[in-house]
Design an enzyme around this catalytic site. Structure first.
Site, PDB file in Angstrom:
ATOM      1  CG  ASP A  31      25.686   9.411  71.588  1.00 35.71           C
ATOM      2  OD1 ASP A  31      26.131   9.832  72.675  1.00 35.71           O
ATOM      3  OD2 ASP A  31      25.815  10.035  70.507  1.00 35.71           O
ATOM      4  CB  ILE A  32      22.264  11.640  68.003  1.00 35.17           C
ATOM      5  CG1 ILE A  32      21.410  11.888  66.775  1.00 35.17           C
ATOM      6  CG2 ILE A  32      23.398  12.620  68.119  1.00 35.17           C
ATOM      7  CD1 ILE A  32      20.606  13.168  66.842  1.00 35.17           C
ATOM      8  CG  ASN A  88      33.097  12.501  78.934  1.00 35.26           C
ATOM      9  OD1 ASN A  88      33.964  11.720  79.316  1.00 35.26           O
ATOM     10  ND2 ASN A  88      32.516  12.398  77.740  1.00 35.26           N
ATOM     11  N   GLY A  94      35.522  16.630  77.737  1.00 37.83           N
ATOM     12  CA  GLY A  94      34.686  16.275  76.588  1.00 37.83           C
ATOM     13  C   GLY A  94      33.190  16.403  76.817  1.00 37.83           C
ATOM     14  CD  GLN A  95      29.156  17.694  81.395  1.00 39.18           C
ATOM     15  OE1 GLN A  95      30.032  17.928  82.228  1.00 39.18           O
ATOM     16  NE2 GLN A  95      27.866  17.617  81.696  1.00 39.18           N
ATOM     17  CB  SER A  96      29.314  18.373  74.127  1.00 36.88           C
ATOM     18  OG  SER A  96      28.677  17.127  73.937  1.00 36.88           O
ATOM     19  CG  HIS A 101      25.416  12.516  79.307  1.00 38.11           C
ATOM     20  ND1 HIS A 101      25.425  13.880  79.514  1.00 38.11           N
ATOM     21  CD2 HIS A 101      26.442  12.253  78.464  1.00 38.11           C
ATOM     22  CE1 HIS A 101      26.411  14.421  78.827  1.00 38.11           C
ATOM     23  NE2 HIS A 101      27.054  13.456  78.175  1.00 38.11           N
ATOM     24  CG  LEU A 102      26.890   5.840  83.264  1.00 40.86           C
ATOM     25  CD1 LEU A 102      28.156   6.421  83.858  1.00 40.86           C
ATOM     26  CD2 LEU A 102      26.140   4.990  84.297  1.00 40.86           C
ATOM     27  CG  HIS A 103      29.084   8.624  77.234  1.00 42.98           C
ATOM     28  ND1 HIS A 103      28.782   8.983  75.937  1.00 42.98           N
ATOM     29  CD2 HIS A 103      29.351   9.783  77.890  1.00 42.98           C
ATOM     30  CE1 HIS A 103      28.869  10.305  75.805  1.00 42.98           C
ATOM     31  NE2 HIS A 103      29.216  10.816  76.975  1.00 42.98           N
TER      32      HIS A 103
END
Ligand code: 5GP
Ligand code: ZN
Length: 115
Positions: A31-32, A88, A94-96, A101-103
């Site tokens: 993640d960035i 999310n 909180g999905q942006s 994608h799985l965090h």
């Protein structure tokens, strides 16, 4: 491939990413803006916007994401200490980025419930 999707661009190599895992169906990269010492995003190569857009044919694919998370956790050395694998769905959660994608978060204590 969805034209304006950031994560599709990462799949296609048009946007650079620090890739830590690759398979025929999935890809994972750091993640960035990491929220933990390990914060990796596991995505399907196929564009799917949200969990709500999954269909029956995606069962295997979703399983692949979790199998990737398991392998990444071991690679990162957080499998025994503990980690969170969470997705999310939609803005309120909180999905942006609208490519599922799985965090995978770990390397520190994680509280529950999340905010
Ligand atoms: P969401 O908020 O949709 O659950 O998670 C999206 C995640 O993507 C965020 O944690 C955010 O930091 C990460 N992200 C956004 N843009 C980029 C990018 O260009 N590269 C990488 N590696 N991660 C990104
Ligand atoms: Zn996409």
């Amino acid at each position: 491939m969805s034209e304006d999707c950031l994560f599709c661009k990462i799949v296609d190599g048009d946007v650079p990413a620090d890739i830590v895992y690759e398979s025929d169906s999935a890809l994972a990269f750091r993640d960035i803006s990491p929220q933990a010492p390990t914060h990796v995003l596991v995505i399907p190569r196929k564009h799917i916007s949200t969990i709500n857009d999954l269909d029956e044919f995606d069962r295997q694919l979703v399983g692949d994401l979790f199998m990737a998370a398991k392998q990444i956790a071991a690679q990162e050395g957080i499998d025994e200490s503990g980690y969170r694998a969470v997705m999310n769905c939609n803005k309120g959660a909180g999905q942006s980025v609208f490519h599922i994608h799985l965090h995978v978060l770990g390397g520190r204590g994680l509280s529950w419930p999340p905010g």
